[in-house]
Design a protein around this motif. Structure first.
Motif, mmCIF file in Angstrom:
data_model
loop_
_atom_site.group_PDB
_atom_site.id
_atom_site.type_symbol
_atom_site.label_atom_id
_atom_site.label_comp_id
_atom_site.label_asym_id
_atom_site.label_seq_id
_atom_site.Cartn_x
_atom_site.Cartn_y
_atom_site.Cartn_z
ATOM 1 N N THR A 36 32.865 -6.538 -1.374
ATOM 2 C CA THR A 36 32.027 -6.879 -2.525
ATOM 3 C C THR A 36 32.686 -6.367 -3.803
ATOM 4 O OG1 THR A 36 29.985 -6.738 -1.220
ATOM 5 C CG2 THR A 36 29.762 -6.586 -3.610
ATOM 6 N N MET A 37 32.749 -7.240 -4.813
ATOM 7 C CA MET A 37 33.375 -6.864 -6.082
ATOM 8 C C MET A 37 32.298 -6.504 -7.106
ATOM 9 S SD MET A 37 36.480 -7.121 -5.187
ATOM 10 C CE MET A 37 37.260 -6.755 -6.759
ATOM 11 N N LEU A 38 32.509 -5.394 -7.774
ATOM 12 C CA LEU A 38 31.602 -4.928 -8.815
ATOM 13 C C LEU A 38 32.316 -4.993 -10.162
ATOM 14 C CD1 LEU A 38 30.271 -1.720 -6.994
ATOM 15 C CD2 LEU A 38 29.272 -4.018 -6.953
ATOM 16 N N GLN A 39 31.651 -5.526 -11.153
ATOM 17 C CA GLN A 39 32.227 -5.607 -12.495
ATOM 18 C C GLN A 39 31.822 -4.387 -13.310
ATOM 19 O OE1 GLN A 39 30.602 -9.613 -13.501
ATOM 20 N NE2 GLN A 39 32.686 -10.018 -14.151
ATOM 21 N N LEU A 40 32.791 -3.781 -13.985
ATOM 22 C CA LEU A 40 32.523 -2.667 -14.889
ATOM 23 C C LEU A 40 32.497 -3.239 -16.302
ATOM 24 C CD1 LEU A 40 32.140 0.435 -14.940
ATOM 25 C CD2 LEU A 40 34.592 0.627 -15.410
ATOM 26 N N ILE A 41 31.296 -3.270 -16.900
ATOM 27 C CA ILE A 41 31.098 -3.946 -18.188
ATOM 28 C C ILE A 41 30.675 -2.945 -19.249
ATOM 29 C CG2 ILE A 41 29.764 -5.717 -19.399
ATOM 30 C CD1 ILE A 41 29.437 -7.161 -16.752
ATOM 31 N N THR A 51 37.324 -4.432 -12.393
ATOM 32 C CA THR A 51 36.522 -4.745 -11.221
ATOM 33 C C THR A 51 36.801 -3.708 -10.142
ATOM 34 O OG1 THR A 51 38.244 -6.272 -10.436
ATOM 35 C CG2 THR A 51 36.374 -7.220 -11.632
ATOM 36 N N LEU A 52 35.774 -3.369 -9.380
ATOM 37 C CA LEU A 52 35.884 -2.372 -8.321
ATOM 38 C C LEU A 52 35.503 -3.023 -6.994
ATOM 39 C CD1 LEU A 52 35.251 -0.880 -11.084
ATOM 40 C CD2 LEU A 52 34.242 0.929 -9.724
#
Length: 359
Positions: A36-41, A51-52
């Motif tokens: 799963t990719m998480l966006q750091l905004i 992205t993490l």
């Protein structure tokens, strides 16, 4: 030469060992599948900085993004507010509304955990309201649900404001104040304006602080009794029309920002249609501004809801820059002299004010 070489090698070795033992700037656990990719905004620029990837239920970040407050976003479905600073930040991120996320390490750990607690309470309160709003509620039921939603928002906003006020000279408190400033009453907003004057001078150039002060200045301009702020919107044919073409001309005008996709906006339309039919013959006007992206959606909603008053379309930037609009429906009642009477009145409140203005 040998001594110098030994010192260089030793320094490099120390740096390498320190780096290996260094904690990441941001790390956490989350109940999401591997990959799963998480966006750091950035909450300041709203831009994705990195992205993490979730691996074995964990994620970490040690990149070069500047210190500040960020949103860690999962497929636009859920977001966790996190902080990057010289102090490592670790979180147990919850994907369940009823279970607050928990910061296990971070310089503002206690404040952010309290925020997560309030956020969870708000999500739990809103869940049944949002579910009910997905159906075809009767007009009276829809108004009850909108009132319940407004009460939940007000409680959430008040909790965040109190939390921020109790923790001045703090980056995360500024984030909370920016999120709540437009929900404040006029007197409370003036109190905040004075309180911010007492913050450390180092925050004066902070982008979030400047944004809050700008919002307060705009809210002062939009206070009841102040002259309306003019704007222009487009007709279906693309012609620009100014609010000043009808406002301040001797009769009351309701400015309404709405959109076809906004359930509360649509649910409020039948009551407004009824008021317009009753009071338009006496001089009441409505200046409707849709924030739809597609003109076709806007026109279909106008026809479906039988909206007979003049309708226009504009972008969110127009609504935000002129009236600090953060959510819709958003209404502004303007008297015959062009002064703001009230904002976001319910159907009964609007009718009461129209009776006063059209005597």
């Amino acid at each position: 030469m040998k001594k110098a070489t030994v010192l260089v090698v030793f320094a490099a070795l120390c740096a390498m060992l320190w780096s290996c033992g260094q904690k990441p700037k941001l790390s956490g656990e989350v109940d999401l599948p591997d990959g799963t990719m998480l966006q750091l905004i950035s909450t300041t620029t709203n831009e994705t900085v990195d992205t993490l990837k979730v691996e074995k239920g964990k994620f970490s970040y040690n990149g070069t993004a500047p210190d500040g407050i960020y949103s860690l976003v999962w497929e636009r479905q859920q977001a966790w507010t996190v902080e990057l600073s010289a102090t490592p930040f670790a979180i147990k991120a919850s994907t369940k509304d009823s279970v607050p996320s928990q910061v296990t390490e971070g310089k503002d750990k206690d404040i952010i955990n309290k925020y997560y607690e309030y956020e969870s309470q708000y999500a739990v309160a809103m869940a049944p309201i949002q579910e009910a709003m997905q159906g075809n509620a009767a007009e009276a039921e829809a108004e009850t649900m909108m009132l319940a939603a407004e009460n939940a928002r007000n409680t959430f906003s008040a909790n965040l404001y109190q939390l921020a006020s109790a923790n001045p000279n703090n980056e995360f408190s500024l984030y909370l104040l920016q999120a709540t400033v437009t929900m404040l009453g006029y007197d409370q907003m003036l109190e905040l304006d004075q309180a911010l004057e007492a913050w450390d001078a180092a925050y004066a150039e902070n982008a979030t602080m400047q944004s809050i002060r700008k919002t307060i200045a705009k809210q002062k301009q939009l206070a009841d009794g102040q002259p309306f702020v003019d704007l222009t919107a487009k007709t279906a044919d693309g012609n620009e029309v100014a609010l000043s073409s009808v406002a301040g001309k001797g009769h009351p005008v309701l400015l309404k920002f709405w959109a076809s996709w906004c359930k509360p906006c649509r649910q409020s339309n039948p009551g407004l249609v009824k008021l317009y039919a009753n009071y338009h013959p006496k001089g009441f006007e409505i200046f409707g501004v849709s924030l739809d992206e597609k003109a076709e959606d806007w026109q279909n909603a106008v026809a479906a809801d039988n909206l007979t008053w003049p309708q226009y379309i504009a972008g969110w930037n127009v609504a935000m820059e002129t009236y600090n609009v953060q959510g819709i429906p958003f209404t502004v009642l303007i008297d015959g002299e062009g002064k703001i009477v009230a904002k976001n009145l319910d159907e009964n409140g609007l009718e009461s004010k129209l009776e006063e203005l059209l005597k």
